[in-house]
Design an enzyme around this catalytic site. Structure first.
Site, PDB file in Angstrom:
ATOM      1  N   GLU A   1       0.814  -1.215   0.000  1.00  0.00           N
ATOM      2  CA  GLU A   1       0.000   0.000   0.000  1.00  0.00           C
ATOM      3  C   GLU A   1       0.851   1.270   0.000  1.00  0.00           C
ATOM      4  OE1 GLU A   1      -2.881  -0.431   3.119  1.00  0.00           O
ATOM      5  OE2 GLU A   1      -3.827  -2.125   2.117  1.00  0.00           O
TER       6      GLU A   1
ATOM      7  N   LYS B   1     -15.581  -1.347   1.863  1.00  0.00           N
ATOM      8  CA  LYS B   1     -14.793  -1.877   0.746  1.00  0.00           C
ATOM      9  C   LYS B   1     -15.767  -2.439  -0.277  1.00  0.00           C
ATOM     10  CE  LYS B   1     -10.604  -3.118   3.338  1.00  0.00           C
ATOM     11  NZ  LYS B   1      -9.888  -4.216   4.025  1.00  0.00           N
TER      12      LYS B   1
END
Length: 428
Positions: free
Chosen positions: A205, A338
């Site tokens: 990330e 999400k």
């Protein structure tokens, strides 16, 4: 009517070099919408099912040709001719066609790619930017970014059990300034890590993954970086943690390898988290307990839920049924959103709306396996969510979302609103 005349699914690659699903939706007018879906590394057991081929001779079994075939055959047959502006009806058509509780037949990755691409096509057809199409004229609030600058857990190869250590620019006057603050802290942190002789390689990330002696050492590195960049920790830049505790929960205990193999009960683990919150300006903790340890979640919520945002990710998996149960039982005070955990935009928006009605915050989130698709940036503004988690200040798969939010802020002009600390309305 914005009739759908063609749908094309294809296999593309995500930011980890694994296959994922992309979809093009063509409308009668000639307008096209395109979307690609993300994929997670640490996943909740009750997430909608991502369909993988399992053929070990291709991409180590991670191919998505079955999901793509579903788009190009069954799904295409079911949605051709439908009005792209009827998102709710289209998503219901997909859900009914799949016929399972967890989207395991068609695959949540196939369904989400279509759901997102249809919304993009409909927005294009209407002449509106996606955030405005999704949310209407009231969509003027930019999200506060939670920037993952140190990675651990399933996202890194170091001794840290916790998955993410984040900076949150709560004191910034605008989104543009929040991004600048974050970038400057990121670069200050890189220099500090480099000067200590540690690796400045980044994780999935975009955050650093230094080998530090324990979790507090990681927090202290970030505090040093905030100060070195010229900011005040707490007042201007707060901290957030994603524990991803399901990953280090073994036989009813929380086992912290990064703390010398410490084995803690839920109560003891809560005490440790509380002590960190007392010492450091931590205002958000995600997945502080195992997704199935609802008793542990209750202990954590009663102890910290008044002054720390407690985000359920693996706990709630963007699912309204599970979220409602959590709200009824007083578990957590925030939900991580999400889109690929649930598989359609309509169900995603329902979870955000349910959270807000209950006084819970909704944090829009990326996955560790991302693409250049920036839909979540538009969702964050379109739903006035107020918070977004989309990685660090490196890797174009993460930066794509920040850049889209910068464009949206520019597009909104004087009516753009950056909430800062007010985005944490669940805290007292």
């Amino acid at each position: 009517m914005s009739a759908i005349v063609d749908i094309v699914g294809r296999e593309v690659l995500d930011s980890r070099g694994n296959p994922t699903v992309e979809c093009d939706v063509l409308l009668e007018s000639g307008v096209m919408g395109r979307a690609a879906v993300p994929s997670g590394a640490s996943t909740g057991s009750r997430e909608a099912i991502e369909l993988r081929d399992g053929d070990k001779s291709r991409y180590l079994g991670k191919g998505v040709l079955k999901a793509v075939e579903h788009i190009n055959t069954e799904i295409s047959e079911a949605v051709l001719g439908l009005d792209a502006s009827e998102q709710g009806f289209l998503d219901k058509t997909l859900i009914d066609l799949d016929g399972t509780d967890n989207k395991s037949r068609l695959g949540a990755n196939a369904m989400l790619a279509v759901s997102m691409a249809v919304a993009r096509a409909a927005a294009e057809e209407s002449g509106l930017p996606l955030y405005r199409y999704l949310g209407g004229m009231g969509s003027v609030q930019l999200p506060v970014p939670m920037m993952n600058v140190i990675n651990g857990g399933a996202h890194a190869n170091n001794s840290l059990d916790l998955q993410e250590f984040m900076i949150i620019p709560v004191g910034a006057p605008s989104f543009r300034e929040a991004v600048r603050w974050g970038a400057e802290v990121f670069h200050a942190l890189k220099k500090i890590i480099h000067d200590k002789g540690m690796s400045t390689a980044v994780g999935d990330e975009g955050g650093f993954a230094p080998s530090v002696e324990n979790h507090e050492a990681a927090i202290q590195l970030i505090l040093q970086a905030i100060e070195a960049a010229g900011y005040t920790a707490g007042e201007q830049i707060a901290l957030g943690l994603d524990c991803a505790a399901s990953e280090f929960y073994k036989d009813g205990m929380y086992v912290l390898e990064g703390e010398g193999g410490l084995q803690l009960t839920a109560q003891q683990w809560t005490d440790m988290l509380a002590s960190w919150c007392d010492k450091y300006p931590i205002i958000s903790i995600e997945d502080g307990m195992h997704e199935g340890d609802w008793d542990g979640w209750k202990i954590l919520t009663e102890r910290l839920g008044h002054n720390v945002q407690l985000v359920g990710d693996d706990l709630f998996v963007t699912n309204t049924k599970i979220l409602k149960e959590g709200i009824d039982k007083g578990i957590a005070n925030s939900i991580l959103i999400k889109i690929n955990q649930i598989g359609t935009l309509t169900e995603t928006f329902a979870a955000i709306e349910m959270a807000k009605r209950a006084g819970y915050t909704a944090v829009i989130s990326h996955r560790s396996g991302e693409t250049e698709d920036s839909t979540i940036a538009d969702i964050a503004v379109g739903t006035n969510a107020g918070q977004i988690k989309t990685g660090s200040l490196s890797r174009s798969d993460r930066i794509a979302k920040y850049n889209q939010l910068l464009r949206i802020e520019e597009d909104l002009g004087d009516i753009a609103f950056y909430p800062g600390r007010a985005a944490f309305y669940n805290l007292r």
